[in-house]
Write an enzyme that holds these catalytic residues in place. Structure first.
Site, PDB file in Angstrom:
ATOM      1  CE  LYS A  11       9.020 -24.203  11.642  1.00  0.00           C
ATOM      2  NZ  LYS A  11       8.179 -25.017  11.024  1.00  0.00           N
ATOM      3  CB  THR A  58      11.202 -25.787   8.355  1.00  0.00           C
ATOM      4  OG1 THR A  58      10.000 -26.463   8.474  1.00  0.00           O
ATOM      5  CG2 THR A  58      11.549 -25.549   6.786  1.00  0.00           C
ATOM      6  NE  ARG A 176       6.410  18.827   2.930  1.00  0.00           N
ATOM      7  CZ  ARG A 176       6.706  18.214   2.038  1.00  0.00           C
ATOM      8  NH1 ARG A 176       5.754  17.656   1.148  1.00  0.00           N
ATOM      9  NH2 ARG A 176       8.000  17.390   1.919  1.00  0.00           N
ATOM     10  CD  GLN A 228      12.071  13.547  -3.105  1.00  0.00           C
ATOM     11  OE1 GLN A 228      11.682  14.164  -1.910  1.00  0.00           O
ATOM     12  NE2 GLN A 228      11.409  13.241  -4.063  1.00  0.00           N
ATOM     13  CG  HIS A 256       0.390  13.067   1.577  1.00  0.00           C
ATOM     14  ND1 HIS A 256       1.368  13.706   1.435  1.00  0.00           N
ATOM     15  CD2 HIS A 256       0.216  12.208   0.699  1.00  0.00           C
ATOM     16  CE1 HIS A 256       2.325  13.051   0.422  1.00  0.00           C
ATOM     17  NE2 HIS A 256       1.390  12.196   0.032  1.00  0.00           N
TER      18      HIS A 256
HETATM   19  O1  LIG Z   1       9.073  15.906   0.037  1.00  0.00           O
HETATM   20  C1  LIG Z   1       8.321  15.457  -1.065  1.00  0.00           C
HETATM   21  N1  LIG Z   1       9.018  14.809  -2.105  1.00  0.00           N
HETATM   22  C2  LIG Z   1       8.245  14.647  -3.181  1.00  0.00           C
HETATM   23  O2  LIG Z   1       8.680  14.198  -4.105  1.00  0.00           O
HETATM   24  C3  LIG Z   1       6.705  15.094  -3.136  1.00  0.00           C
HETATM   25  N2  LIG Z   1       5.673  14.838  -4.063  1.00  0.00           N
HETATM   26  C4  LIG Z   1       4.653  15.368  -3.422  1.00  0.00           C
HETATM   27  O3  LIG Z   1       3.550  15.295  -4.130  1.00  0.00           O
HETATM   28  N3  LIG Z   1       4.726  15.878  -2.248  1.00  0.00           N
HETATM   29  C5  LIG Z   1       6.185  15.591  -2.023  1.00  0.00           C
HETATM   30  N4  LIG Z   1       6.842  15.992  -0.992  1.00  0.00           N
END
Ligand SMILES: O=c1[nH]c(=O)c2[nH]c(=O)[nH]c2[nH]1
Length: 295
Positions: A11, A58, A176, A228, A256
């Site tokens: 479930k 279930t 940014r 990353q 974005h």
């Molecule tokens: O922090 C980011 N990693 C990316 O891999 C990436 N690619 C992107 O267009 N902007 C960003 N910003």
């Protein structure tokens, strides 16, 4: 002849609410969760030979979710998931795996006239606490997590030095907006059984609190070179804070916010250092994932 390669059933989307009433103080505490419980085992004939004798309905699984929530604590969710899954193995010899997912929704206590209210709560965001437990006779694996914690920083994030070629239009930036919906997890070393989950059960709330604080503090304070790089730092800190976890992971959309050139209107300056009004994008978004293990 076709062959049943794998099978599980149960479930999903079982919504459960439990109240705890402290009789002495009159203070009530509430938990709301959504539970999924899928069973595996010697159930192949239910698919291949229409043999329902091996099927725990279930509907019965749903009933069991409610009954275990009544009989046992639902906090921490890792413990409840373990108790629920263990029940199916203990009760039905032909069931060998219970896959239990618990999603806990936020009900935060109201503060009224500066005081915590004894029985009123509000939803302070769509963030959830998640648990995915796999209960087997030889042990229990648990992955805990946080999903849907939406965060934004208005500066302190850069992205430059990336590949530039004939496919590239993105400008490098040293400043940014960074925004994401945090989905993070930490995977516990395998538990020998339910007793091992129960023993030192406070580890689960402590880890959740640590992961949440690490996520927010690092997000806020890191001079981010990229999603990353920032998420990798967060994973390392979770592994430091939760010694019983051997993996940490994040999955982060890069939401974005585009600059808007308004120079066409009376020469308004709204780009680069003058940017104040942006257009938040609903898609497409970057999606960046990693899993970090101990070396
Ligand atoms: O922090 C980011 N990693 C990316 O891999 C990436 N690619 C992107 O267009 N902007 C960003 N910003």
């Amino acid at each position: 002849m076709p062959r049943l390669a794998s099978a599980r059933y149960g479930k999903d989307n079982v919504r459960v609410y439990k109240v705890h009433r402290d009789e002495k103080t009159g203070v009530q505490s509430v938990t709301e969760m959504t539970v999924c419980c899928l069973l595996e085992g010697a159930i192949d004939t239910s698919y291949t030979q229409a043999d329902n004798s091996v099927v725990v309905a279930t509907d019965s699984i749903k009933n069991t979710i409610y009954i275990k929530a009544k009989e046992h604590p639902v906090n921490p969710p890792e413990l409840y998931a373990g108790i629920l899954g263990q029940h199916f193995l203990d009760t039905y010899p032909h069931i060998s795996v219970a896959n239990v997912k618990v999603v806990v929704h936020r009900w935060t206590r109201m503060t009224i006239d500066g005081k915590p209210h004894p029985h009123s709560f509000y939803r302070d965001g769509e963030e959830t606490r998640t648990v995915e437990a796999v209960i087997r006779r030889d042990g229990i694996t648990i992955k805990s997590g946080i999903v849907g914690l939406t965060v934004l920083k208005s500066t302190g994030s850069a992205f430059h030095g990336f590949v530039r070629d004939e496919y590239t239009t993105l400008k490098e930036t040293w400043d940014r907006i960074l925004s994401t919906d945090v989905d993070c997890g930490w995977t516990w070393k395998k538990f020998d059984g339910l007793a091992a989950v129960q023993d030192g059960v406070e580890r689960f709330d402590k880890a959740w609190e640590a992961a949440r604080n690490i996520t927010m503090k690092t997000f806020a304070e890191d001079e981010s070179a990229s999603v990353q790089a920032t998420m990798y730092k967060m994973c390392g800190q979770i592994l430091d804070a939760v010694p019983e976890a051997d993996l940490a992971n994040y999955s982060l959309p890069n939401k974005h916010y585009f600059e808007i050139d308004l120079s066409w209107h009376k020469g308004l300056k709204n780009t680069g250092e003058d940017a104040e009004v942006y257009a938040p994008q609903s898609g497409p978004n970057g999606l960046i994932k990693c899993e970090v293990a101990r070396s």
